[in-house]
Design a protein around this motif. Structure first.
Motif, PDB file in Angstrom:
ATOM      1  N   GLY A 267       0.805  -1.212   0.000  1.00 44.99           N
ATOM      2  CA  GLY A 267       0.000   0.000   0.000  1.00 44.99           C
ATOM      3  C   GLY A 267       0.841   1.266   0.000  1.00 44.99           C
ATOM      4  N   HIS A 271       0.386   4.362  -2.471  1.00 47.60           N
ATOM      5  CA  HIS A 271       0.297   5.741  -1.967  1.00 47.60           C
ATOM      6  C   HIS A 271       1.297   6.646  -2.684  1.00 47.60           C
ATOM      7  CE1 HIS A 271      -0.207   8.657   1.546  1.00 47.60           C
ATOM      8  NE2 HIS A 271       0.786   9.179   0.827  1.00 47.60           N
ATOM      9  N   ALA A 297      -4.663   4.261  -1.041  1.00 47.80           N
ATOM     10  CA  ALA A 297      -3.882   3.184  -0.431  1.00 47.80           C
ATOM     11  C   ALA A 297      -4.748   2.364   0.519  1.00 47.80           C
ATOM     12  CB  ALA A 297      -2.683   3.763   0.311  1.00 47.80           C
ATOM     13  N   PHE A 300      -6.969   0.144  -1.574  1.00 46.21           N
ATOM     14  CA  PHE A 300      -6.153  -0.966  -2.089  1.00 46.21           C
ATOM     15  C   PHE A 300      -5.923  -2.007  -0.995  1.00 46.21           C
ATOM     16  CE2 PHE A 300      -1.901  -2.822  -2.243  1.00 46.21           C
ATOM     17  CZ  PHE A 300      -1.904  -3.455  -3.487  1.00 46.21           C
ATOM     18  N   ASN A 301      -5.508  -1.548   0.180  1.00 42.97           N
ATOM     19  CA  ASN A 301      -5.224  -2.482   1.280  1.00 42.97           C
ATOM     20  C   ASN A 301      -6.465  -3.278   1.668  1.00 42.97           C
ATOM     21  OD1 ASN A 301      -2.609  -1.593   1.352  1.00 42.97           O
ATOM     22  ND2 ASN A 301      -2.816  -0.393   3.223  1.00 42.97           N
TER      23      ASN A 301
END
Length: 381
Positions: A267, A271, A297, A300-301
């Motif tokens: 992540g 970012h 981020a 995504f995580n």
């Protein structure tokens, strides 16, 4: 009046007189409606003359598998089903099935008819005569075979077999096998230390046993799936790696936490990549660019953790995913505040170096994010 001359129906349980089953055959299922009856018939033929039961453990199938199993259990008193809701995974399904029976010997076989049920009596005989604690159906010992596997699948299996040596010294040519039989004492010696990760329950048992198990192998030829779809996918490799990590360092750091940290590291790249693009374009202002990159981020995580770290608790459906994403962002926002606060406190008040203070802040944030999201985002049901 009972007609004692009438022949028993073809599906009647081939049981010996004398009470409880000697062997319990555990069959994990997920969407195997077209296979369960054929497998039951095949096991009955293979174990004719033995006292046995078949325990299907179903992970909330959506294709009518449970209806088929309900019908089977109504017809045959040696068939029963465990229906799991909110839990997913072959390893934990097998473990629950094993714990549900009191038979002295337990066998595990897949529902897809790829394992050769005809060697079950040989497995049982090796256990009954105390020649082994664990008997493995092996594709790689003399007389066995992998059937019509392509070269890629054979290479993956061979590599996984070599990696298995990292966590167990047991002399098993096919530690990736899902076809085996074990004595109840041997199972009990391992059950409390099982990781429950992934699909390779045999390897987990061999690596978790208190004392090295006496292992024997019987060869069999791996067969092609006759119906349904394979459950193997690329994520199985990730689960296998998590199993290895758990058995190597799980007594120190949970494998799920390591996965969470690894994905958090990815992540960071998301970012910084997003931030660099927005800075290069000059839009928006840096503060908003940083906030946007942070949000991207987090998103995504969340989705990667939902797929990998919490595969067994994966959130599905629009409402569940939306709620999960919201709680994940909320929790991680608190973690970010804690990260900054702890780091600043150590740096300003305790005169820690910037590097040490920064690491301490990151550690607090990561631990908080992992602990809180496991409760609020991916809580066990």
């Amino acid at each position: 009046m009972t007609d004692v001359s009438r022949p028993a129906p073809a599906h009647a349980a081939p049981r010996l007189a004398g009470g409880a089953p000697e062997l319990s055959v555990i069959v994990p299922t997920f969407n195997e409606r077209e296979n369960v009856r054929a497998l039951t018939d095949a096991i009955e033929v293979a174990l004719a003359g033995h006292r046995f039961e078949i325990v299907f453990v179903d992970d909330d199938s959506t294709d009518g598998t449970r209806d088929a199993l309900t019908a089977l259990a109504a017809e045959r008193d040696h068939v029963r089903m465990i229906h799991r809701i909110g839990r997913r995974g072959l390893a934990t399904a097998v473990t629950e099935g094993m714990l549900s029976t009191t038979a002295p010997y337990i066998a595990v076989i897949d529902a897809d008819l790829q394992h050769d049920e005809r060697v079950l009596p040989d497995m049982l005989d090796l256990l009954r005569t105390d020649q082994a604690d664990l008997v493995v159906g092996s594709r790689y010992t003399a007389g066995g075979g992998i059937g019509d596997w392509d070269a890629k699948r054979a290479r993956v299996s061979s590599t996984a077999t070599r990696l298995a040596k990292l966590i167990t010294s047991a002399d098993i040519t096919d530690p990736m096998s899902g076809f085996f039989a074990i004595t109840r004492p041997a199972f009990y010696s391992a059950v409390r230390d099982l990781s429950g990760q992934g699909y390779k329950i045999l390897l987990d048992i061999a690596a978790s046993a208190e004392q090295p198990l006496r292992v024997r192998e019987v060869p069999y030829e791996f067969r092609s799936r006759q119906a349904g779809t394979s459950k193997l996918d690329a994520l199985i490799i990730w689960e296998y790696l998590l199993l290895l990590v758990d058995k190597l360092v799980g007594h120190i750091v949970p494998a799920r936490f390591i996965s969470f940290m690894f994905i958090g590291g990815l992540g960071v790249f998301v970012h910084m990549g997003a931030l660099s693009v927005m800075v290069a374009l000059g839009q928006p202002r840096f503060l908003w660019a940083q906030a946007t990159a942070t949000l991207l981020a987090m998103i995504f995580n969340f989705f990667v953790n939902n797929t990998l770290t919490y595969r067994d608790r994966r959130l599905k459906g629009f409402l569940a995913v939306t709620r999960g994403l919201f709680t994940f962002i909320l929790v991680c926002s608190v973690g970010a505040i804690a990260n900054v606060g702890i780091a600043d406190y150590l740096f300003s008040d305790f005169h820690y170096g910037w590097f040490s203070a920064g690491l301490a802040g990151i550690a607090v944030g990561v631990v908080w994010n992992y602990a809180a999201t496991s409760v609020f985002t991916w809580r066990s049901r």
